[in-house]
Design an enzyme around this catalytic site. Sequence first.
Site, PDB file in Angstrom:
ATOM      1  N   LYS A 211       0.833  -1.209   0.000  1.00 44.36           N
ATOM      2  CA  LYS A 211       0.000   0.000   0.000  1.00 44.36           C
ATOM      3  C   LYS A 211       0.873   1.267   0.000  1.00 44.36           C
ATOM      4  CE  LYS A 211      -3.261   2.953   0.753  1.00 44.36           C
ATOM      5  NZ  LYS A 211      -4.400   3.240  -0.077  1.00 44.36           N
ATOM      6  N   CYS A 265      -3.618  10.625   1.244  1.00 43.47           N
ATOM      7  CA  CYS A 265      -2.871   9.375   1.073  1.00 43.47           C
ATOM      8  C   CYS A 265      -1.506   9.599   0.441  1.00 43.47           C
ATOM      9  CB  CYS A 265      -3.684   8.433   0.200  1.00 43.47           C
ATOM     10  SG  CYS A 265      -5.370   8.302   0.785  1.00 43.47           S
TER      11      CYS A 265
HETATM   12  N1  SAJ Z   1      -1.706  14.808  -8.833  1.00 41.71           N
HETATM   13  C1  SAJ Z   1      -0.779  15.536  -9.559  1.00 41.71           C
HETATM   14  N2  SAJ Z   1      -0.360  15.063 -10.774  1.00 41.71           N
HETATM   15  C2  SAJ Z   1      -0.830  13.888 -11.278  1.00 41.71           C
HETATM   16  C3  SAJ Z   1      -1.761  13.125 -10.534  1.00 41.71           C
HETATM   17  C4  SAJ Z   1      -2.184  13.621  -9.295  1.00 41.71           C
HETATM   18  O1  SAJ Z   1      -0.341  16.622  -9.149  1.00 41.71           O
HETATM   19  O2  SAJ Z   1      -0.405  13.532 -12.385  1.00 41.71           O
HETATM   20  C5  SAJ Z   1      -2.166  15.306  -7.520  1.00 41.71           C
HETATM   21  C6  SAJ Z   1      -3.658  15.627  -7.480  1.00 41.71           C
HETATM   22  O3  SAJ Z   1      -3.906  16.902  -7.983  1.00 41.71           O
HETATM   23  C7  SAJ Z   1      -3.939  15.507  -5.990  1.00 41.71           C
HETATM   24  C8  SAJ Z   1      -2.999  14.389  -5.553  1.00 41.71           C
HETATM   25  O4  SAJ Z   1      -2.021  14.270  -6.569  1.00 41.71           O
HETATM   26  O5  SAJ Z   1      -3.597  16.706  -5.326  1.00 41.71           O
HETATM   27  C9  SAJ Z   1      -3.643  13.034  -5.337  1.00 41.71           C
HETATM   28  O6  SAJ Z   1      -4.666  12.800  -6.278  1.00 41.71           O
HETATM   29  P1  SAJ Z   1      -5.030  11.384  -6.927  1.00 41.71           P
HETATM   30  O7  SAJ Z   1      -6.286  11.523  -7.684  1.00 41.71           O
HETATM   31  O8  SAJ Z   1      -3.889  10.847  -7.719  1.00 41.71           O
HETATM   32  O9  SAJ Z   1      -5.171  10.390  -5.688  1.00 41.71           O
HETATM   33  P2  SAJ Z   1      -6.103  10.339  -4.354  1.00 41.71           P
HETATM   34  O10 SAJ Z   1      -5.323  10.917  -3.211  1.00 41.71           O
HETATM   35  O11 SAJ Z   1      -7.464  10.869  -4.584  1.00 41.71           O
HETATM   36  O12 SAJ Z   1      -6.226   8.745  -4.159  1.00 41.71           O
HETATM   37  C10 SAJ Z   1      -5.044   7.999  -4.037  1.00 41.71           C
HETATM   38  C11 SAJ Z   1      -5.054   6.850  -5.048  1.00 41.71           C
HETATM   39  N3  SAJ Z   1      -3.722   6.268  -5.105  1.00 41.71           N
HETATM   40  C12 SAJ Z   1      -3.056   6.110  -6.273  1.00 41.71           C
HETATM   41  O13 SAJ Z   1      -3.441   6.512  -7.326  1.00 41.71           O
HETATM   42  C13 SAJ Z   1      -1.745   5.407  -6.164  1.00 41.71           C
HETATM   43  C14 SAJ Z   1      -6.048   5.797  -4.629  1.00 41.71           C
HETATM   44  O14 SAJ Z   1      -5.997   4.658  -5.488  1.00 41.71           O
HETATM   45  C15 SAJ Z   1      -5.736   5.344  -3.184  1.00 41.71           C
HETATM   46  O15 SAJ Z   1      -6.682   4.388  -2.724  1.00 41.71           O
HETATM   47  C16 SAJ Z   1      -5.844   6.551  -2.285  1.00 41.71           C
HETATM   48  O16 SAJ Z   1      -4.871   7.505  -2.716  1.00 41.71           O
HETATM   49  C17 SAJ Z   1      -5.562   6.073  -0.872  1.00 41.71           C
HETATM   50  O17 SAJ Z   1      -6.529   5.938  -0.068  1.00 41.71           O
HETATM   51  O18 SAJ Z   1      -4.416   5.734  -0.578  1.00 41.71           O
END
Ligand code: SAJ
Length: 414
Positions: A211, A265
Amino acid sequence: MIKTISVVGLGYIGLPTAAIFASRRFKVIGVDVNKGAVDTINQGKVHIIEPDLDMLVQAAVAAGHLKAVTAPEPADAFLIAVPTPFKGDHEPDLRYIEEVSQSLAPVLKSGDLVILESTSPVGTTEQLANWLAAARTDLTFPQTHGDASDVRIAYCPERVLPGHVVRELVQNDRVIGGLSARCSKEAAELYKSFVEGECVLTNARTAEMCKLTENSFRDVNIAFANELSIICDNLDIDVWELIRLANRHPRVNILQPGPGVGGHCIAVDPWFIVSKSPEQARLIRTAREVNDGKTDWVIHKIRDAVASVEEPVVACLGLSFKPNIDDLRESPALEIALAVCGKNWSEVLLVEPFIEHLPGTFDDHANASLVSADEALKRANVIVLLVDHAQFNDLKVPLTRHPLVIDTRGMLAR
Ligand code: SAJ
C-alpha cells in the site's frame, strides 16, 4: 462460518465497506467513537460525501443488515479502518489502532478474524496482534501459534479512488497478507463475498509495504513532473508540451505537474516508509520535499506577479485538492490561497464552484471573498489557476486573453 461482521471506523473506507457487506446480507455492526456519525447512519443517512454511498447505506439500514454503535460488540470478523495520521515530525501515530485493540479485545472469541485495513507502517499488524494478545492471555494468536491460533489476523489495504469508492471496492484487486497462511486464506474468503477483482495472498509485512509503495510510486512520479515544471519555467519551455512529446516514447509515461500533492494518502503514506527506513528512503523523502516545495514555489510566483502590477487583485481558481470534487482537506490549492490572503499583498477573489461558503480558516482574512468565476475574471489582474475543474474549461478563451495567468495545471495548454 462468518455471519456477523464488525467494521470499526466508519469513515471514507469503513462506511462503504460496511454497507457493501450488508448488501451481501451479512449482519454488519459498524463501530465509531463519533456519536453524531453513528446516529446519522442509524437514520439511514451518511455523514460523508461519496457517490452512491447514501443509497447503499439507506438500503442496508432499512433492511436491518447494518447498524452503528459506539462500542464494539461480539462478531465473527472485525475490520479495522481507523485513521493513521502522523505526528508533527512525520512519525506515524498509531494511537487509534491501539485504542481499537483495547476496546475490541474484551469481545474477541476463539475463531474470530481480525483484519486491519488502515494504511500503516510495516510491522503494525504484528503490533496490533501483540496488543490483542497482551489483553487476552486466554486466547492464542498467530504470531505465537501460527495456523493453530484461536484468533486469525491479517492486513488488507484498500486502494480505492475517492469519488469512485463504491465501484472500486468491488472491482479492484485486493492484496491480503495474513500473519499465517490460514489467516490469509480466511480473510480472502471473506472479501470474495463482494470483491470481483482478484484476491492475491502474501504476508502482512508485504501487504503493508505494498500500500505504501503504490502511493509512493505516484508521489515520486508526480515529483519528477513538478521538478520538470520548475526547470522548464527557468528555461522558458512549456512543460505541458514537453511532457506530451516525451510521453510519445513507448516506455515513458510522465505524470502531470500541479501546485503540490494533496489528499489524505499520496502526500502522507511515503512518510511511513521514510520513518521506518530513514537512511535508505532517500528518493522517497526527496520526492515529498519536491512536491511540498512546489506549493511554496507557486506562492513565490504569485508574489512576483503581484509586484509587477499596480493595485493588484488576485483571483485563485479552485480550492479543492483535485478536480471535480468538493474536498478541501489537505489541498495545496487551499494552502496557496490562504498564504496569499495572509500576506496581505492584495484583495483575493476565491472561486470554488463546489462550495457555497468559505471555510472558517478564511475568517481572519478580510481581504478574501468567494466569488463567481465571471466576477473574478472581470476584476482580477493576477489569475492563478489552481484546480482544473471541468467547469473551468468554459473560461479558457477569456483566460488566454488575460495578461497575467499563472496556470499550475496546464489547463490552457490543453
Ligand atoms: N496529482 C498531480 N499530478 C498527477 C496526478 C495527481 O499533481 O499527475 C495530484 C492531485 O492533484 C492531488 C494528488 O495528486 O492533489 C492526489 O490525487 P489522486 O487523484 O492521484 O489520488 P487520491 O489521493 O485521490 O487517491 C489515491 C489513489 N492512489 C493512487 O493513485 C496510487 C487511490 O488509489 C488510493 O486508494 C488513495 O490515494 C488512498 O486511499 O491511498
